[in-house]
Enzyme design. Structure first.
Site, PDB file in Angstrom:
ATOM      1  N   GLU A   1     -20.251  25.126  25.721  1.00 41.19           N
ATOM      2  CA  GLU A   1     -19.129  24.262  25.630  1.00 41.19           C
ATOM      3  C   GLU A   1     -19.005  22.816  26.139  1.00 41.19           C
ATOM      4  OE1 GLU A   1     -15.369  24.605  27.892  1.00 41.19           O
ATOM      5  OE2 GLU A   1     -15.893  26.202  28.801  1.00 41.19           O
TER       6      GLU A   1
ATOM      7  N   VAL B   1     -13.320  26.429  25.212  1.00 38.99           N
ATOM      8  CA  VAL B   1     -13.812  27.609  24.850  1.00 38.99           C
ATOM      9  C   VAL B   1     -13.300  27.824  23.440  1.00 38.99           C
ATOM     10  CG1 VAL B   1     -13.427  30.129  25.275  1.00 38.99           C
ATOM     11  CG2 VAL B   1     -13.889  28.512  27.140  1.00 38.99           C
TER      12      VAL B   1
ATOM     13  N   ASP C   1       2.919  28.933  29.459  1.00 36.53           N
ATOM     14  CA  ASP C   1       1.456  28.085  29.324  1.00 36.53           C
ATOM     15  C   ASP C   1       0.382  29.202  29.169  1.00 36.53           C
ATOM     16  OD1 ASP C   1      -0.799  26.633  29.394  1.00 36.53           O
ATOM     17  OD2 ASP C   1      -0.121  25.408  31.125  1.00 36.53           O
TER      18      ASP C   1
ATOM     19  N   ASP D   1      -7.371  29.909  24.222  1.00 35.89           N
ATOM     20  CA  ASP D   1      -8.758  30.335  24.561  1.00 35.89           C
ATOM     21  C   ASP D   1      -8.551  32.229  24.197  1.00 35.89           C
ATOM     22  OD1 ASP D   1      -9.825  28.252  25.054  1.00 35.89           O
ATOM     23  OD2 ASP D   1     -10.184  29.105  27.233  1.00 35.89           O
TER      24      ASP D   1
ATOM     25  N   LYS E   1     -10.363  31.818  36.586  1.00 34.86           N
ATOM     26  CA  LYS E   1     -10.084  31.625  38.183  1.00 34.86           C
ATOM     27  C   LYS E   1      -8.749  32.304  38.345  1.00 34.86           C
ATOM     28  CE  LYS E   1     -12.135  27.232  38.427  1.00 34.86           C
ATOM     29  NZ  LYS E   1     -12.493  27.064  37.049  1.00 34.86           N
TER      30      LYS E   1
HETATM   31  N1  PSU Z   1     -11.779  27.008  33.406  1.00 32.59           N
HETATM   32  C1  PSU Z   1     -12.913  26.730  34.277  1.00 32.59           C
HETATM   33  N2  PSU Z   1     -13.532  25.558  33.691  1.00 32.59           N
HETATM   34  C2  PSU Z   1     -13.000  24.737  32.704  1.00 32.59           C
HETATM   35  C3  PSU Z   1     -12.260  25.266  31.750  1.00 32.59           C
HETATM   36  C4  PSU Z   1     -11.481  26.552  32.380  1.00 32.59           C
HETATM   37  O1  PSU Z   1     -13.032  27.072  34.998  1.00 32.59           O
HETATM   38  O2  PSU Z   1     -13.756  23.792  32.494  1.00 32.59           O
HETATM   39  C5  PSU Z   1     -11.803  24.560  30.458  1.00 32.59           C
HETATM   40  C6  PSU Z   1     -12.576  25.340  29.608  1.00 32.59           C
HETATM   41  O3  PSU Z   1     -13.033  24.393  28.406  1.00 32.59           O
HETATM   42  C7  PSU Z   1     -11.225  26.371  28.790  1.00 32.59           C
HETATM   43  C8  PSU Z   1     -10.272  25.166  28.954  1.00 32.59           C
HETATM   44  O4  PSU Z   1     -11.564  26.615  27.630  1.00 32.59           O
HETATM   45  O5  PSU Z   1     -10.576  24.575  30.211  1.00 32.59           O
HETATM   46  C9  PSU Z   1      -8.725  25.812  29.027  1.00 32.59           C
HETATM   47  O6  PSU Z   1      -8.039  25.069  29.038  1.00 32.59           O
HETATM   48  P1  PSU Z   1      -6.366  25.284  28.560  1.00 32.59           P
HETATM   49  O7  PSU Z   1      -5.969  26.187  29.660  1.00 32.59           O
HETATM   50  O8  PSU Z   1      -5.789  23.889  28.376  1.00 32.59           O
HETATM   51  O9  PSU Z   1      -6.355  26.012  27.306  1.00 32.59           O
HETATM   52 MN    MN Z   2      -2.389  25.347  28.831  1.00 32.57          MN
END
Ligand code: PSU
Ligand code: MN
Length: 309
Positions: free
Chosen positions: A30, A111, A143, A147, A164
């Protein structure tokens, strides 16, 4: 007649297309971890090292991003440099794909969006760092990363070091279970928490060798279960950060995000950047080590899957 008047806007690099046609192992990567997950200039070095590492382990790397109106599967160096250096790169998840494609803008795929690109191209294995999940307080904020829903509906296996603990990991696992996504511990009985080898949360399935992992994926997909799978691969022991130390930094970063009123898409990039500052760069070193570890496993798994078909 097809329901679709248009072909999907997909541009697969010739090397990757050749590899896929001849059944060679390919590993998707990614671009959001490069554009938004790591600071410059390390991010570009990491992207280049990942490329080499996957090749050294006998597979073809396929970095995915949106550029010039297409989902790029394999990006040329100029695009990679812009992804790593340009402040204005959009973070593109499933919902953002059409608008970003039509605009012609440069977009880094999460992702979810990377899984879509991989699947369109015929790639089944994708290696990354951590996946998105249910944020803490998701019962109020709703939220929850796209993914998780992508894992429920797109047949690509994602190799990650878990997620995390800025996220609510028990809720994240519950959502995956509800949607029927296999979460498979690679040489672990518990869900890894990114910087930390274990979250303490038990996983229903553990696999210790890649051939068995490949057979499991093949079996899942042979039944027409068109969902993905989450392969949970703990950070290498020597790169892991002490749970208490990272916990303090995480709590502080979360509190700052709350105080600054940061919500939605910018939350994860903000937390990652603050963690890196708060840990004096240690979180970045750990992040890089676990991404390399996942890329290696991704290559081994892609080889094992190729050998089966
Ligand atoms: N978690 C990490 N590093 C990252 C991401 C998540 O430790 O870079 C990024 C990935 O691209 C993941 C995205 O798909 O954040 C998720 O963001 P959101 O919660 O906005 O969907
Ligand atoms: Mn989000």
């Amino acid at each position: 007649m097809s329901r679709h008047a248009f072909e999907p806007p997909l541009a697969v690099a010739p090397e990757i297309e050749d590899a896929l046609e001849s059944g060679k192992p390919v590993v998707a990567l990614e671009s959001t971890i490069i554009a938004h997950g790591m600071p410059r200039p390390r991010n570009l070095e990491v992207a280049r090292s990942l490329d080499r590492l996957i090749r050294d382990h006998g597979a073809v790397p396929a970095m995915i991003a949106v550029a010039e109106g297409s989902i790029r599967v394999g990006v040329r160096d100029e695009i990679l440099e812009r992804l790593a250096g340009d402040e204005a790169v959009a973070k593109v998840s499933r919902a953002d794909l059409p608008a970003c494609l039509i605009s012609g803008a440069l977009g880094a795929t999460t992702v979810a969006a990377t899984m879509i690109g991989a699947h369109l191209a015929g790639i089944r294995i994708f290696a990354t760092g951590g996946v998105g999940g249910a944020h803490r307080g998701a019962e109020q904020s709703f939220d929850i990363s796209a993914d998780l829903l992508e894992l429920a509906r797109t047949p690509v296996a994602v190799v990650s070091a878990g997620a995390k603990s800025i996220l609510d990991l028990p809720k994240t696992l519950e959502i995956l279970e509800t949607h029927g996504v296999p979460v498979i511990g690679y040489r672990t009985d518990t869900f890894p928490a990114f910087f930390v080898r274990s979250s303490g949360l038990p996983l229903p399935v553990r696999v210790d060798d890649v051939a068995r992992l490949a057979a499991m994926l093949e079996t899942q997909w042979s039944m027409g279960l068109a969902s993905g799978a989450l392969i949970a691969n703990p950070i290498p022991q020597d790169a892991a950060i002490d749970a208490a130390e990272i916990g303090i930094a995480l709590d502080q970063a979360l509190e700052e995000a709350r105080r600054h009123g940061i919500t939605g898409k910018p939350v994860t990039p903000f937390l990652l950047a603050r963690l890196n500052e708060l840990t004096g760069g240690r979180s970045l070193d750990a992040n890089i080590a676990l991404v390399y570890n996942n890329a290696k496993l991704g290559a081994e798994l892609a080889k094992a899957l190729s050998a089966l078909s």
